[in-house]
Design an enzyme around this catalytic site. Structure first.
Site, mmCIF file in Angstrom:
data_model
loop_
_atom_site.group_PDB
_atom_site.id
_atom_site.type_symbol
_atom_site.label_atom_id
_atom_site.label_comp_id
_atom_site.label_asym_id
_atom_site.label_seq_id
_atom_site.Cartn_x
_atom_site.Cartn_y
_atom_site.Cartn_z
ATOM 1 N N HIS A 1 77.069 -25.803 -7.173
ATOM 2 C CA HIS A 1 76.167 -24.657 -7.012
ATOM 3 C C HIS A 1 76.757 -23.435 -7.725
ATOM 4 O O HIS A 1 77.968 -23.333 -7.903
ATOM 5 C CB HIS A 1 76.053 -24.367 -5.512
ATOM 6 C CG HIS A 1 75.498 -23.009 -5.167
ATOM 7 N ND1 HIS A 1 76.304 -21.908 -4.963
ATOM 8 C CD2 HIS A 1 74.230 -22.587 -4.976
ATOM 9 C CE1 HIS A 1 75.543 -20.869 -4.658
ATOM 10 N NE2 HIS A 1 74.286 -21.252 -4.653
ATOM 11 N N ASP B 1 64.556 -28.072 -3.804
ATOM 12 C CA ASP B 1 65.612 -27.517 -2.952
ATOM 13 C C ASP B 1 64.995 -26.854 -1.726
ATOM 14 O O ASP B 1 64.184 -25.945 -1.856
ATOM 15 C CB ASP B 1 66.412 -26.486 -3.769
ATOM 16 C CG ASP B 1 67.604 -25.927 -3.008
ATOM 17 O OD1 ASP B 1 67.854 -26.352 -1.865
ATOM 18 O OD2 ASP B 1 68.291 -25.051 -3.572
ATOM 19 N N ASP C 1 80.814 -25.344 -4.074
ATOM 20 C CA ASP C 1 80.983 -24.243 -5.024
ATOM 21 C C ASP C 1 82.323 -23.573 -4.750
ATOM 22 O O ASP C 1 82.496 -22.920 -3.721
ATOM 23 C CB ASP C 1 79.813 -23.263 -4.826
ATOM 24 C CG ASP C 1 79.889 -22.028 -5.718
ATOM 25 O OD1 ASP C 1 80.918 -21.809 -6.375
ATOM 26 O OD2 ASP C 1 78.888 -21.278 -5.734
ATOM 27 N N ASN D 1 76.679 -16.293 -5.795
ATOM 28 C CA ASN D 1 75.490 -15.766 -5.121
ATOM 29 C C ASN D 1 75.193 -16.518 -3.830
ATOM 30 O O ASN D 1 75.589 -17.671 -3.664
ATOM 31 C CB ASN D 1 74.292 -15.840 -6.063
ATOM 32 C CG ASN D 1 73.868 -17.263 -6.300
ATOM 33 O OD1 ASN D 1 73.234 -17.886 -5.463
ATOM 34 N ND2 ASN D 1 74.236 -17.805 -7.447
ATOM 35 N N TYR E 1 61.499 -20.099 -7.624
ATOM 36 C CA TYR E 1 61.542 -19.349 -6.361
ATOM 37 C C TYR E 1 60.145 -18.919 -5.957
ATOM 38 O O TYR E 1 59.231 -18.844 -6.778
ATOM 39 C CB TYR E 1 62.426 -18.108 -6.530
ATOM 40 C CG TYR E 1 63.902 -18.422 -6.618
ATOM 41 C CD1 TYR E 1 64.704 -18.403 -5.483
ATOM 42 C CD2 TYR E 1 64.489 -18.728 -7.844
ATOM 43 C CE1 TYR E 1 66.058 -18.688 -5.563
ATOM 44 C CE2 TYR E 1 65.843 -19.018 -7.927
ATOM 45 C CZ TYR E 1 66.624 -18.995 -6.784
ATOM 46 O OH TYR E 1 67.955 -19.287 -6.868
ATOM 47 N N LYS F 1 94.266 -19.180 11.088
ATOM 48 C CA LYS F 1 94.182 -20.437 11.833
ATOM 49 C C LYS F 1 93.239 -21.420 11.141
ATOM 50 O O LYS F 1 92.338 -21.005 10.420
ATOM 51 C CB LYS F 1 93.667 -20.165 13.252
ATOM 52 C CG LYS F 1 94.678 -19.416 14.120
ATOM 53 C CD LYS F 1 94.063 -19.014 15.446
ATOM 54 C CE LYS F 1 94.030 -20.177 16.431
ATOM 55 N NZ LYS F 1 93.557 -19.735 17.774
ATOM 56 N N GLU G 1 75.210 -26.007 -12.145
ATOM 57 C CA GLU G 1 73.934 -25.313 -11.991
ATOM 58 C C GLU G 1 73.827 -24.179 -13.008
ATOM 59 O O GLU G 1 74.833 -23.716 -13.556
ATOM 60 C CB GLU G 1 73.834 -24.747 -10.562
ATOM 61 C CG GLU G 1 72.476 -24.168 -10.224
ATOM 62 C CD GLU G 1 72.279 -23.936 -8.725
ATOM 63 O OE1 GLU G 1 73.271 -23.873 -7.989
ATOM 64 O OE2 GLU G 1 71.109 -23.819 -8.313
ATOM 65 N N SER G 2 72.615 -23.720 -13.262
ATOM 66 C CA SER G 2 72.383 -22.590 -14.170
ATOM 67 C C SER G 2 71.139 -21.859 -13.683
ATOM 68 O O SER G 2 70.176 -22.491 -13.256
ATOM 69 C CB SER G 2 72.167 -23.138 -15.586
ATOM 70 O OG SER G 2 71.827 -22.100 -16.465
ATOM 71 N N TYR G 3 71.178 -20.520 -13.725
ATOM 72 C CA TYR G 3 70.013 -19.723 -13.306
ATOM 73 C C TYR G 3 69.585 -18.848 -14.469
ATOM 74 O O TYR G 3 70.032 -17.707 -14.558
ATOM 75 C CB TYR G 3 70.355 -18.787 -12.152
ATOM 76 C CG TYR G 3 70.968 -19.389 -10.921
ATOM 77 C CD1 TYR G 3 70.169 -19.936 -9.920
ATOM 78 C CD2 TYR G 3 72.347 -19.367 -10.737
ATOM 79 C CE1 TYR G 3 70.739 -20.455 -8.778
ATOM 80 C CE2 TYR G 3 72.923 -19.880 -9.591
ATOM 81 C CZ TYR G 3 72.114 -20.422 -8.619
ATOM 82 O OH TYR G 3 72.679 -20.922 -7.492
ATOM 83 N N GLU H 1 67.155 -31.622 -2.281
ATOM 84 C CA GLU H 1 68.400 -30.880 -1.993
ATOM 85 C C GLU H 1 68.414 -30.148 -0.667
ATOM 86 O O GLU H 1 67.432 -29.523 -0.291
ATOM 87 C CB GLU H 1 68.618 -29.869 -3.131
ATOM 88 C CG GLU H 1 69.786 -28.926 -2.923
ATOM 89 C CD GLU H 1 70.016 -27.988 -4.110
ATOM 90 O OE1 GLU H 1 69.639 -28.345 -5.244
ATOM 91 O OE2 GLU H 1 70.568 -26.894 -3.901
ATOM 92 N N LYS I 1 64.658 -27.034 -11.568
ATOM 93 C CA LYS I 1 64.645 -27.122 -10.096
ATOM 94 C C LYS I 1 63.735 -26.056 -9.520
ATOM 95 O O LYS I 1 63.674 -24.954 -10.062
ATOM 96 C CB LYS I 1 66.067 -26.947 -9.553
ATOM 97 C CG LYS I 1 66.172 -27.147 -8.050
ATOM 98 C CD LYS I 1 67.626 -27.270 -7.619
ATOM 99 C CE LYS I 1 68.254 -25.936 -7.280
ATOM 100 N NZ LYS I 1 69.672 -26.084 -6.861
ATOM 101 N N MET I 2 63.060 -26.394 -8.430
ATOM 102 C CA MET I 2 62.202 -25.435 -7.750
ATOM 103 C C MET I 2 62.480 -25.448 -6.252
ATOM 104 O O MET I 2 62.966 -26.433 -5.701
ATOM 105 C CB MET I 2 60.724 -25.758 -8.006
ATOM 106 C CG MET I 2 60.295 -27.113 -7.458
ATOM 107 S SD MET I 2 58.603 -27.537 -7.926
ATOM 108 C CE MET I 2 57.692 -26.489 -6.771
ATOM 109 N N LYS I 3 62.168 -24.312 -5.616
ATOM 110 C CA LYS I 3 62.307 -24.203 -4.175
ATOM 111 C C LYS I 3 61.102 -24.826 -3.490
ATOM 112 O O LYS I 3 59.965 -24.709 -3.976
ATOM 113 C CB LYS I 3 62.416 -22.728 -3.773
ATOM 114 C CG LYS I 3 63.600 -22.025 -4.400
ATOM 115 C CD LYS I 3 64.910 -22.636 -3.961
ATOM 116 C CE LYS I 3 66.092 -21.936 -4.578
ATOM 117 N NZ LYS I 3 67.381 -22.581 -4.225
ATOM 118 N N GLU J 1 76.404 -27.071 -0.945
ATOM 119 C CA GLU J 1 76.733 -25.713 -1.427
ATOM 120 C C GLU J 1 77.147 -24.788 -0.292
ATOM 121 O O GLU J 1 77.773 -23.756 -0.543
ATOM 122 C CB GLU J 1 75.547 -25.120 -2.187
ATOM 123 C CG GLU J 1 74.365 -24.779 -1.309
ATOM 124 C CD GLU J 1 73.190 -24.194 -2.089
ATOM 125 O OE1 GLU J 1 72.618 -24.926 -2.918
ATOM 126 O OE2 GLU J 1 72.850 -23.032 -1.874
#
Ligand SMILES: [Mg+2]
Length: 389
Positions: free
Chosen positions: A321, A212, A291, A53, A155, A100, A340-342, A238, A181-183, A264
């Protein structure tokens, strides 16, 4: 043996969430199915892959360049010397023919997607879980029986107040996570501090919470937040500035003692090496989040691990990530620090095998051949349609 077909389909993974930089309402992912002429249990072995993602489906790159290169390659350029299995390292060279160096762009996402499918097929042909195959090939057979995972959420969402944020975090603890974790960075500092303190009221300590920024801050804002956050002694701070601003990262480290995390959005060994050379990251406490599913796959990720070793970094400092099973296998097989885990977001790609709940912050892996997609029913339901099973 040979690859007989490669299919690709873009699918939505949209969600009504947003971080400090983007909303996910139009997010997509590419799914690929690599069909081989090897049969197991009466069916052809098919390896599956998808991109992580945060980047959109690289369908054009896959269909116009990378899939044709793979299908046009001769079997001896894609198969291991003993002829019994695909060779992910040889295939990586085929995919990158005519490319390249430098720049990277999002071709690294396309290659990472195919690389995942190749490793899935390789492990299925050997009839082993990928984590076991990796441990046998690269780590003297040692497998981590369980992997640390943390719940990434928090989020911004229209109408989400402090009590809704607290309920979300309490739910993660109830699911078995020990770190959440939070944004931050999407609202003014004072408002973010209220959000952080609300979460700290419901988790055991600062070390149970990571924050993050998603690359939003300039140096002044990064330092202002650092001074405000330091007393909380958080799990990590983060991706504070632009992912390629190594100077900002290095200066920030002089103002912030507790752990930091980033990486990430660095998509190659060379970019990762620049972070290590110039970003001031501290191998005794900081975390690296490269990732593989965005950055040329596991073949390149192993180059990153080798680079880290020469710079005195342990693989245990890596917590990738993405929240997908590919990185979970790498963590168990190559001895990373976690994954990580969502919970409940980015489904069906996010999350791990059915019947393997998180317990005390750790998750176990299923004993099935390949990456383990067949043990995650909602994901396998989608993959097998694309693979034509
Ligand atoms: Mg992040």
């Amino acid at each position: 043996m040979r690859i007989v077909d490669v299919k690709e389909q873009a699918v939505p993974i949209k969600s009504d969430i947003s971080n400090a930089f983007i909303d996910f309402s139009k997010m997509t992912a590419s799914v690929v199915a690599v069909v081989t002429d090897v049969t197991k249990n009466g069916k052809p072995v098919i390896g599956y892959g998808f991109n992580s993602n945060g980047r959109y489906a690289p369908s054009g790159l896959l269909r116009e360049r990378f899939i044709p290169r793979l299908l046009e390659a001769s079997p001896e350029d894609t198969v291991a010397d003993d002829g019994t299995n695909l060779d992910p390292h040889k295939i990586w060279n085929i995919l990158m023919t005519g490319e390249k160096p430098g720049g990277h762009g999002e071709r690294s996402v396309a290659v990472g997607t195919l690389d995942m499918a190749i490793w899935d097929a390789v492990a299925k042909i050997e009839e082993k879980p990928l984590y076991q195959l990796l441990a046998e090939r690269y780590r003297d057979g040692e497998v981590d029986e369980k992997v640390f995972v943390y719940a990434a959420g928090g989020y911004y969402k229209p109408g989400k107040d402090l009590s809704a944020l607290q309920d979300e975090m309490k739910h993660y603890l109830d699911l078995g996570y020990s770190v959440v974790k939070m944004k931050i960075g999407g609202v003014p500092l004072e408002e973010d501090l209220k959000r952080i303190e609300a979460v700290l009221d419901v988790v055991p300590s600062g070390r149970s919470l990571a924050v993050d920024v998603n690359g939003r801050f300039d140096l002044d804002t990064a330092i202002k937040y650092a001074k405000a956050l330091e007393p909380y002694d958080l799990f990590w701070y983060e991706e504070v500035g632009d992912p390629l601003d190594y100077e900002l990262q290095a200066v920030l480290g002089r103002y912030y003692e507790p752990p930091m995390a980033t990486g990430e959005n660095l998509f190659s060994m060379q970019d990762a090496r620049n972070l290590i050379r110039y970003g001031g990251m501290r191998p005794d406490r900081d975390y690296l989040q490269f990732d593989c599913a965005l950055s040329y796959g596991l073949v390149e990720y192993m180059r990153i691990l080798d680079m880290l070793k020469t710079h005195g970094w342990s693989p245990r400092r890596c917590i990738p990530h993405g929240g997908h099973q590919m990185s979970l296998n790498i963590a168990a097989g190559l001895g990373l620090g976690g994954n990580e885990s969502y919970p409940g977001v980015f489904e069906p790609f996010g999350g791990f095998a059915d019947g393997h709940p998180v317990e005390n912050g750790y998750v176990t892996l299923p004993d099935v051949p390949g990456i383990g997609f067949e043990a995650k029913s909602n994901l396998y339901e989608l993959l097998k349609q694309i693979g034509g099973e």
